[in-house]
Enzyme design. Structure first.
Site, PDB file in Angstrom:
ATOM      1  CG  HIS A  95      46.625  28.175  27.615  1.00  0.00           C
ATOM      2  ND1 HIS A  95      47.923  28.152  28.386  1.00  0.00           N
ATOM      3  CD2 HIS A  95      45.802  28.477  28.221  1.00  0.00           C
ATOM      4  CE1 HIS A  95      47.114  28.670  29.624  1.00  0.00           C
ATOM      5  NE2 HIS A  95      45.955  28.936  29.540  1.00  0.00           N
TER       6      HIS A  95
ATOM      7  CD  GLU B 152      49.221  35.173  40.525  1.00  0.00           C
ATOM      8  OE1 GLU B 152      49.924  34.299  40.520  1.00  0.00           O
ATOM      9  OE2 GLU B 152      48.620  35.478  39.407  1.00  0.00           O
TER      10      GLU B 152
ATOM     11  NE  ARG C  36      44.586  37.562  38.624  1.00  0.00           N
ATOM     12  CZ  ARG C  36      44.375  38.596  37.738  1.00  0.00           C
ATOM     13  NH1 ARG C  36      44.442  39.749  38.163  1.00  0.00           N
ATOM     14  NH2 ARG C  36      44.347  38.786  36.259  1.00  0.00           N
TER      15      ARG C  36
ATOM     16  CE  LYS D 148      41.076  35.724  35.474  1.00  0.00           C
ATOM     17  NZ  LYS D 148      41.957  35.348  34.386  1.00  0.00           N
TER      18      LYS D 148
ATOM     19  CD  GLU E  20      41.997  28.277  31.730  1.00  0.00           C
ATOM     20  OE1 GLU E  20      41.504  28.371  32.979  1.00  0.00           O
ATOM     21  OE2 GLU E  20      43.270  28.581  31.225  1.00  0.00           O
TER      22      GLU E  20
ATOM     23  CG  HIS F  59      52.238  28.161  31.920  1.00  0.00           C
ATOM     24  ND1 HIS F  59      52.045  29.094  32.816  1.00  0.00           N
ATOM     25  CD2 HIS F  59      51.003  28.414  31.258  1.00  0.00           C
ATOM     26  CE1 HIS F  59      50.849  29.790  32.665  1.00  0.00           C
ATOM     27  NE2 HIS F  59      50.325  29.422  31.824  1.00  0.00           N
TER      28      HIS F  59
ATOM     29  CG  HIS G 234      47.476  27.809  34.470  1.00  0.00           C
ATOM     30  ND1 HIS G 234      46.101  27.227  34.845  1.00  0.00           N
ATOM     31  CD2 HIS G 234      46.998  28.730  33.586  1.00  0.00           C
ATOM     32  CE1 HIS G 234      45.383  27.849  34.216  1.00  0.00           C
ATOM     33  NE2 HIS G 234      45.801  28.556  33.293  1.00  0.00           N
TER      34      HIS G 234
ATOM     35  CE  LYS H  68      47.713  36.875  36.566  1.00  0.00           C
ATOM     36  NZ  LYS H  68      48.033  35.517  36.680  1.00  0.00           N
TER      37      LYS H  68
ATOM     38  NE  ARG I  39      56.881  57.136  30.531  1.00  0.00           N
ATOM     39  CZ  ARG I  39      57.672  57.901  30.017  1.00  0.00           C
ATOM     40  NH1 ARG I  39      56.937  58.653  29.025  1.00  0.00           N
ATOM     41  NH2 ARG I  39      58.999  57.967  29.798  1.00  0.00           N
TER      42      ARG I  39
ATOM     43  CG  ASN J 200      48.410  31.040  38.213  1.00  0.00           C
ATOM     44  OD1 ASN J 200      48.193  31.098  37.083  1.00  0.00           O
ATOM     45  ND2 ASN J 200      48.757  31.871  39.155  1.00  0.00           N
TER      46      ASN J 200
END
Length: 582
Positions: A480, A448, A455, A438, A396, A466, A462, A354, A332, A459
């Site tokens: 990527h 987000e 945030r 960032k 990026e 993606h 993206h 993330k 956890r 993207n």
């Protein structure tokens, strides 16, 4: 004496400057100008008894034009008692508490060169006080035979009373060296003259560039991004202050391990870290799946990792996402550290917490927000990147330029080609500015959750990217960053078709990425794509709402926005115009 006084006898002004060595008694050395970064900062010398802290400190103070102070002398003056008597009357814990307060007081004043007692830096509160003061700590590291010769005749010191010096020193070295390793600089001392060692300390100070530190402000989850050279070798020193225990598991990949794991391992060992396991996964996006996650978790737990064991991700974005997700779900939640070794990871994926894995349906559809305790971006790792990986990571950087505004975007247009060609100064600037952007965005919208902007703006490109990645199968045919680069061109083109930005912006974006050697349009990619297939992928993107496409678009550099009000027919028409099959 019930406590070491914070104000010694005599005028307060005398205490504020300490007992500086009179000029007449100091060695005849010529002062030189200190480097700009050192102006206004104290130098604190740490190390074992006999390492030469006082003799080196006196000489160094003259070279740097600073007063010299000896912490033990100051403590005795404040207490009105010799240190041996403080120890015998009140014990070591009482002495260490007073020592810390005296050192803190000295470092709160004007810059000095301060020689500390051998045990001062061992106390965690004293180390923190020195670090928080902004002082530069220097460990004078000596071998045992040298120390034994130098401490001969010091029977008055508490530690040497009725004891064999070599045995005492060896025991202390074993216990203290991992803590001394947290000093900013380490100087290996030999039997050379004090003047020679002083010169080497001065040269090390003048030649050292402190790493840049950028905060990510998230309350109790706040952490720093550290950017600089040689951070792998200093990993233990940098990690120790922010981790609950000196016990780690390292997750890396088969390409990164032979290049960088030995230096990380050495840096951890120097600061007394135990590495329970070193887990190398196959390189590439295909490792971000449930089966690999399970194998990493089983290896970590079988090695004896517990909730105070830290998971270190050494590698690119794939390793960071996978290791971070493993840390998030194991027991956890376990502490987590990012050590990104690719440009893409340094400027983007290592910051913000993330983590996740992919599904055949799409990228990062399963994951968690799990912030690292610290991010170490060692710029030297970029020099080992294949050119294709470096170019892909630059996508990026370009994204951050478009999000930041004309200043950073124009910098990208001027320096992007040099960056991907290996210009170290350009790479460092890009990492710092990208992380600065960032960090600010993440601090304002960690999870987000902002309904618009926030945030989600990170993207940009993206949604398209993606979809291209998922359709390519994550097998390495399309990286990527390459997919994001094509996505940036598509996002700019869609913005122009909607009349939201100038008609010139798509051309600027596409031309710049192509000038940096990157694919920038779908027709630049090595395989064909179906417009219908990409549309289906985008409808399953985690940013989609109720099956409706959602994009980050541009009104211009620095003016990004999110929208779900884009006609699907316009998107499909754009994809066909850019090279997709109907």
């Amino acid at each position: 004496m019930s406590t070491v006084p914070t104000h010694p006898p005599g005028p307060a002004t005398a205490w504020s400057v300490g007992h500086a060595v009179p000029a007449a008694s100091a060695p005849a050395l010529t002062p030189v100008a200190a480097p700009a970064w050192l102006q206004g900062r104290s130098i604190v010398l740490v190390g074992m008894p006999g390492s030469g802290k006082s003799s080196i400190g006196r000489r160094l103070s003259v070279r740097l034009g600073l007063p010299f102070l000896d912490a033990d002398t100051e403590i005795e003056a404040a207490a009105g008692l010799p240190i041996t008597e403080i120890f015998s009357r009140y014990g070591e814990p009482h002495f260490r508490d007073g020592e810390r307060r005296v050192i803190s007081r000295l470092l709160a004043g004007p810059p000095v060169v301060l020689a500390t007692g051998g045990g001062a830096f061992v106390d965690p509160r004293t180390r923190a006080a020195i670090r928080d003061s902004g002082a530069i700590s220097v460990w004078l590291r000596c071998r045992l035979p040298t120390l034994v010769r130098r401490v001969a005749g010091r029977d008055h010191r508490p530690m040497f009373l009725n004891a064999e010096p070599a045995e005492v020193l060896q025991r202390l070295m074993t216990a203290r060296h991992p803590l001394y390793a947290e000093a900013d600089l380490v100087i290996n001392c030999t039997d050379e003259s004090p003047e020679t060692t002083t010169r080497r300390v001065q040269e090390a100070l003048e030649g050292w560039t402190p790493p840049a530190r950028l905060p990510v402000s998230l309350g109790e989850r706040s952490y720093e991004i550290v950017v600089g050279e040689g951070l792998l070798e200093r990993a233990g020193a940098l990690l120790a202050p922010v981790l609950p225990a000196r016990r780690v598991v390292v997750v890396t990949d088969g390409n990164v391990a032979p290049l960088h794991l030995p230096r990380l391992r050495s840096g951890l060992e120097e600061a007394g870290f135990a590495t329970l396991a070193e887990i190398a996964v196959p390189p590439g996006e295909a490792s971000k799946d449930f089966s690999r996650l399970q194998s990493v978790l089983e290896a970590m737990l079988a090695a004896g990792a517990d909730r105070r064991t830290t998971v270190i991700a050494l590698g690119g974005g794939v390793v960071g996402d996978l290791a971070g997700f493993a840390a998030a779900v194991a027991m956890r939640g376990m502490p987590f550290v990012q050590v990104p070794t690719t440009l893409l990871a340094q400027v983007d994926s290592s910051v913000g917490g993330k983590t996740g894995v992919n599904l055949p349906l799409g990228k990062n559809l399963v994951g968690a927000f799990h912030q690292p305790r610290i991010v170490l971006a060692d710029m030297g790792t970029l020099r080992t990147l294949p050119p294709r990986e470096l170019r892909a990571g630059y996508a990026e950087v370009a994204k951050h330029g478009l999000l930041s505004g004309e200043t950073l975007w124009r910098w990208c247009e001027r320096h992007g080609a040099a960056l991907v060609a290996g210009d170290a100064a350009a790479q460092a600037h890009a990492v710092l500015e990208s992380c600065r952007l960032k960090a600010a965005v993440v601090a304002g919208d960690e999870r987000e959750e902002s309904p618009e902007g926030g945030r989600a703006l990170l993207n940009l490109g993206h949604t398209f990217g993606h979809a291209l990645e998922a359709e390519s199968g994550y097998g390495g045919a399309l990286l990527h960053g390459e997919a994001v680069g094509v996505g940036l061109g598509l996002a700019a083109s869609l913005s122009a078709r909607l009349g939201q930005c100038s008609q010139e912006l798509p051309g600027r974006v596409i031309s710049h990425l192509q000038a940096c050697g990157m694919p920038a349009r779908i027709r630049d990619l090595p395989r064909p794509y179906s417009a219908a297939a990409l549309m289906a992928r985008m409808r399953k993107d985690k940013k989609a709402r109720d099956g409706a496409l959602r994009f980050v678009l541009l009104r211009g550099p620095g003016e990004a926005y999110t929208t779900g009000e884009v006609p699907a027919a316009m998107v499909e028409s754009l994809l066909r115009d850019e090279g997709c099959e109907a």
